[in-house]
Each structure stands twice: as C-alpha cells, then as structure tokens.
Design an enzyme around this catalytic site. Structure first.
Site, PDB file in Angstrom:
ATOM      1  N   TYR A 160      65.699  27.475   4.528  1.00 51.85           N
ATOM      2  CA  TYR A 160      66.604  28.580   4.213  1.00 51.85           C
ATOM      3  C   TYR A 160      67.933  28.425   4.951  1.00 51.85           C
ATOM      4  O   TYR A 160      69.008  28.522   4.353  1.00 51.85           O
ATOM      5  CB  TYR A 160      65.937  29.911   4.572  1.00 51.85           C
ATOM      6  CG  TYR A 160      66.810  31.112   4.285  1.00 51.85           C
ATOM      7  CD1 TYR A 160      67.012  31.560   2.979  1.00 51.85           C
ATOM      8  CD2 TYR A 160      67.457  31.795   5.315  1.00 51.85           C
ATOM      9  CE1 TYR A 160      67.823  32.658   2.716  1.00 51.85           C
ATOM     10  CE2 TYR A 160      68.264  32.894   5.055  1.00 51.85           C
ATOM     11  CZ  TYR A 160      68.446  33.317   3.760  1.00 51.85           C
ATOM     12  OH  TYR A 160      69.256  34.397   3.497  1.00 51.85           O
ATOM     13  N   LYS A 164      71.760  27.714   3.365  1.00 47.71           N
ATOM     14  CA  LYS A 164      72.913  28.595   3.560  1.00 47.71           C
ATOM     15  C   LYS A 164      74.053  27.852   4.266  1.00 47.71           C
ATOM     16  O   LYS A 164      75.229  28.161   4.058  1.00 47.71           O
ATOM     17  CB  LYS A 164      72.487  29.840   4.343  1.00 47.71           C
ATOM     18  CG  LYS A 164      71.553  30.757   3.540  1.00 47.71           C
ATOM     19  CD  LYS A 164      72.230  31.267   2.269  1.00 47.71           C
ATOM     20  CE  LYS A 164      71.403  32.255   1.489  1.00 47.71           C
ATOM     21  NZ  LYS A 164      72.100  32.815   0.324  1.00 47.71           N
TER      22      LYS A 164
HETATM   23  N1  LIG Z   1      68.721  40.698   3.478  1.00 46.41           N
HETATM   24  C1  LIG Z   1      69.190  39.957   4.486  1.00 46.41           C
HETATM   25  O1  LIG Z   1      68.877  40.177   5.668  1.00 46.41           O
HETATM   26  C2  LIG Z   1      70.142  38.834   4.207  1.00 46.41           C
HETATM   27  C3  LIG Z   1      70.865  38.290   5.297  1.00 46.41           C
HETATM   28  C4  LIG Z   1      71.748  37.257   5.048  1.00 46.41           C
HETATM   29  C5  LIG Z   1      71.925  36.783   3.762  1.00 46.41           C
HETATM   30  N2  LIG Z   1      71.194  37.334   2.736  1.00 46.41           N
HETATM   31  C6  LIG Z   1      71.438  36.822   1.401  1.00 46.41           C
HETATM   32  O2  LIG Z   1      71.836  37.906   0.588  1.00 46.41           O
HETATM   33  C7  LIG Z   1      71.416  37.670  -0.762  1.00 46.41           C
HETATM   34  C8  LIG Z   1      70.565  38.822  -1.256  1.00 46.41           C
HETATM   35  O3  LIG Z   1      69.465  39.028  -0.391  1.00 46.41           O
HETATM   36  P1  LIG Z   1      68.420  40.239  -0.592  1.00 46.41           P
HETATM   37  O4  LIG Z   1      67.957  40.616   0.757  1.00 46.41           O
HETATM   38  O5  LIG Z   1      69.005  41.238  -1.495  1.00 46.41           O
HETATM   39  O6  LIG Z   1      67.220  39.443  -1.284  1.00 46.41           O
HETATM   40  P2  LIG Z   1      66.580  39.542  -2.760  1.00 46.41           P
HETATM   41  O7  LIG Z   1      66.327  40.973  -3.085  1.00 46.41           O
HETATM   42  O8  LIG Z   1      65.450  38.600  -2.769  1.00 46.41           O
HETATM   43  O9  LIG Z   1      67.761  39.070  -3.701  1.00 46.41           O
HETATM   44  C9  LIG Z   1      67.838  37.814  -4.300  1.00 46.41           C
HETATM   45  C10 LIG Z   1      67.825  37.966  -5.806  1.00 46.41           C
HETATM   46  O10 LIG Z   1      68.042  36.681  -6.403  1.00 46.41           O
HETATM   47  C11 LIG Z   1      67.107  36.538  -7.458  1.00 46.41           C
HETATM   48  N3  LIG Z   1      66.829  35.139  -7.792  1.00 46.41           N
HETATM   49  C12 LIG Z   1      65.922  34.304  -7.221  1.00 46.41           C
HETATM   50  N4  LIG Z   1      65.933  33.118  -7.829  1.00 46.41           N
HETATM   51  C13 LIG Z   1      66.867  33.187  -8.808  1.00 46.41           C
HETATM   52  C14 LIG Z   1      67.342  32.272  -9.791  1.00 46.41           C
HETATM   53  N5  LIG Z   1      66.827  31.030  -9.885  1.00 46.41           N
HETATM   54  N6  LIG Z   1      68.319  32.662 -10.641  1.00 46.41           N
HETATM   55  C15 LIG Z   1      68.820  33.924 -10.559  1.00 46.41           C
HETATM   56  N7  LIG Z   1      68.396  34.848  -9.674  1.00 46.41           N
HETATM   57  C16 LIG Z   1      67.450  34.484  -8.791  1.00 46.41           C
HETATM   58  C17 LIG Z   1      65.867  37.244  -6.930  1.00 46.41           C
HETATM   59  O11 LIG Z   1      64.959  37.525  -7.978  1.00 46.41           O
HETATM   60  P3  LIG Z   1      63.383  37.573  -7.625  1.00 46.41           P
HETATM   61  O12 LIG Z   1      63.209  38.730  -6.675  1.00 46.41           O
HETATM   62  O13 LIG Z   1      62.742  37.783  -8.948  1.00 46.41           O
HETATM   63  O14 LIG Z   1      63.067  36.245  -6.968  1.00 46.41           O
HETATM   64  C18 LIG Z   1      66.486  38.498  -6.311  1.00 46.41           C
HETATM   65  O15 LIG Z   1      66.660  39.506  -7.281  1.00 46.41           O
HETATM   66  C19 LIG Z   1      70.688  36.330  -0.741  1.00 46.41           C
HETATM   67  O16 LIG Z   1      71.619  35.299  -1.013  1.00 46.41           O
HETATM   68  C20 LIG Z   1      70.220  36.235   0.701  1.00 46.41           C
HETATM   69  O17 LIG Z   1      69.968  34.916   1.075  1.00 46.41           O
HETATM   70  C21 LIG Z   1      70.306  38.349   2.924  1.00 46.41           C
END
Ligand SMILES: NC(=O)c1ccc[n+]([C@@H]2O[C@H](COP(=O)([O-])OP(=O)(O)OC[C@H]3O[C@@H](n4cnc5c(N)ncnc54)[C@H](OP(=O)(O)O)[C@@H]3O)[C@@H](O)[C@H]2O)c1
Length: 253
Positions: A160, A164
């Site tokens: 991961y 990133k």
């Molecule tokens: N939350 C945190 O603490 C945090 C911190 C730093 C960065 N981020 C980044 O912020 C972003 C959102 O995170 P989040 O916490 O909201 O997580 P999340 O709810 O898992 O959001 C990611 C979304 O991307 C979708 N996805 C996965 N594979 C895909 C594909 N091949 N094509 C299109 N869509 C796809 C997922 O669908 P499925 O659920 O169906 O897989 C989900 O709806 C991500 O880039 C994550 O790495 C999050």
C-alpha cells in the site's frame, strides 16, 4: 468572483466515489456548483452518491468504472466528457484498494496481493488520466489521492505504501507532461481518516494517532475535501506537481 461562480459550468470526475472519502469529495464539489461524475467498481454505491447530489439540487452522472481496465477507463472518460459538454475540468483519482488489504511483514506479504494493490492504486491513476487526457483542456486539474503513509513508511504495509509513493512520483511526471497544456496535476496525502474502511483496519480508529497530531483530533473525510477544492480551483492555478499533506499536523515534510 464567488467560489460557486468559479465552479459554474465545470465538471469533475471522482473515481472510487461509492463511499468514504470519494463520496465526500463528490458532495463537496457538488456543493460548490460543479457537475459531478461519480464512478466506482461498486456501481450501486456510485448511484447512491449521485442520488444524494441530485436530491440536493445538483447535477450528477454515475457509472461503473474499473481503473485497472483500459476499456473501462476510456469508456467512462468519454461518457463523462459528454456529460461535461465536451470536456472534463477536474479529475480526482481517488479509487484505491485500501479497505480489507492485508497488513503483514515484507516476508509474509502475498505477492499476488502486491500486484493487485499496484494495479489499482498505482496503475489505476495513470490509466484513468491517460483516458481523460484527450478531454482535459487549459485550466483543467488532476488531483491524485496519495497518503501520508508514504512519509511515515507505515510498517507491515509495503504494498500500500509503495503504491501511494508511486502516486506521488506519477503526479510529478504528469505535472510536467500536462503542464505544457496548462493543466495542473497535484496530490493530496491524507493522514489516517475516519472512513468505514479505516474502522475496518483499526479497532481504535477514533483515537488512533490523535496524540501525535498538532491539532489533537481525528480526521474526518470532510477535513480533506477543502484541499481538493483548492487544488482544483483558480486559486491554485500556478501550483503543480506538489503533494499537500492533510493530516492535522501529524508529520512535517
Ligand atoms: N481513509 C484513510 O485513512 C486514508 C488515508 C490516506 C489515503 N486514503 C486514500 O483515500 C482514498 C479513499 O479511501 P477510503 O478510506 O474512502 O477507502 P474506500 O472506501 O475503500 O474507497 C476506495 C474506493 O475505491 C473503489 N475501488 C476499488 N478498486 C477499484 C477499481 N479497480 N476501480 C474503481 N474503483 C475501485 C472501492 O470500491 P470497493 O469498496 O468496492 O473496493 C471504494 O469505493 C483511497 O485512495 C485511499 O488510499 C485514505
């Protein structure tokens, strides 16, 4: 000019916007007056986000997107450009594998999972931007969602964190390539943020790392949205290739 009038007539595509941070980005852009295209592998979640925007009086499109697929990214980019009257003004590359991925030491991490994470998180933003590129014009912006884990190097998360890191590197390359067309490309590196996916990773999510942050509180998705609006808007027209850490002051780079 008000922020809403600056956004008038502009279209944003948010990937991975079925829930979590992506949904918050989509709602935030809609509140500012953008027409919002919501795309995700989870099509029903994308439809729910679009319905929330429409219910609030906004303009939304939704569709199924797999960012690992050339065909899917090209199909969605074309449909969104049509929705946007011929162009895409803002692309937020938010889709990623984050929920449910394994934490394990480098010796135990599954090589197949490494490949899946890289395919979605690192190759995905490239494929999506590649497909959107013909529809981006002068004044368009790409905002890539990286992570502050790249700065801390979180243990047991090599795939991961590396994916990133690649997003930050890709941001710099794309800034150089698309900059000649007056398109900005920047990244946001959110710190640990309270989304459903985060609760899945951390039982004590509400208090995790709070004492290490200058602002001494947990981050909500809404805390990250302002950075995306800024980087996509006219106030950031001369900023490109940068990574903005949004983590309440947990780490300084
Ligand atoms: N939350 C945190 O603490 C945090 C911190 C730093 C960065 N981020 C980044 O912020 C972003 C959102 O995170 P989040 O916490 O909201 O997580 P999340 O709810 O898992 O959001 C990611 C979304 O991307 C979708 N996805 C996965 N594979 C895909 C594909 N091949 N094509 C299109 N869509 C796809 C997922 O669908 P499925 O659920 O169906 O897989 C989900 O709806 C991500 O880039 C994550 O790495 C999050």
């Amino acid at each position: 000019m008000t922020q809403a009038s600056a956004a008038a007539g502009r279209t944003v595509l948010v990937t991975g916007a079925a829930g979590g941070l992506g949904r918050s980005f989509a709602l935030g852009f809609a509140e500012r007056g953008y027409a919002v295209a919501v795309a995700d592998v989870d099509e029903s979640g994308a439809a729910e986000t679009a319905a929330l925007i429409a219910d609030a009086g906004g303009r939304a499109w939704h569709g199924r997107l797999d960012v690992t697929s050339v065909g899917s990214t090209e199909e969605v980019a074309a449909a969104v450009a049509e929705f946007g009257g011929g162009r895409i003004d803002v692309l937020v590359n938010n889709a990623a594998l984050y929920a449910g991925i394994t934490r394990a030491p480098i010796e135990e991490l599954d090589p197949a999972e490494w490949d899946r994470v890289m395919a979605v998180n690192a190759k995905g933003p490239w494929l999506m931007t590649r497909a959107a590129s013909p529809h981006l014009g002068a004044g368009s912006s790409v905002v890539n969602i990286a992570s502050a884990t790249v700065m801390s190097g979180s243990a047991q998360w090599a795939h991961y964190v590396s994916s990133k890191g690649a997003v930050i590197a890709l941001t710099r390359v794309m800034a150089k390539e698309l900059g000649v067309r007056e398109i900005t490309v920047n990244a946001i590196a959110p710190g640990f943020t309270l989304t459903e996916a985060s609760y899945g990773h951390m039982a004590d999510a509400d208090s995790y790392g709070v004492d290490r942050g200058a602002l001494h509180r947990a981050s909500t998705p809404e805390d990250i949205v302002g950075a995306a609006l800024f980087l996509a808007g006219p106030d950031a027209a001369f900023i490109s290739g940068q990574t903005l850490v949004v983590d309440g002051g947990r780490q300084f780079i």
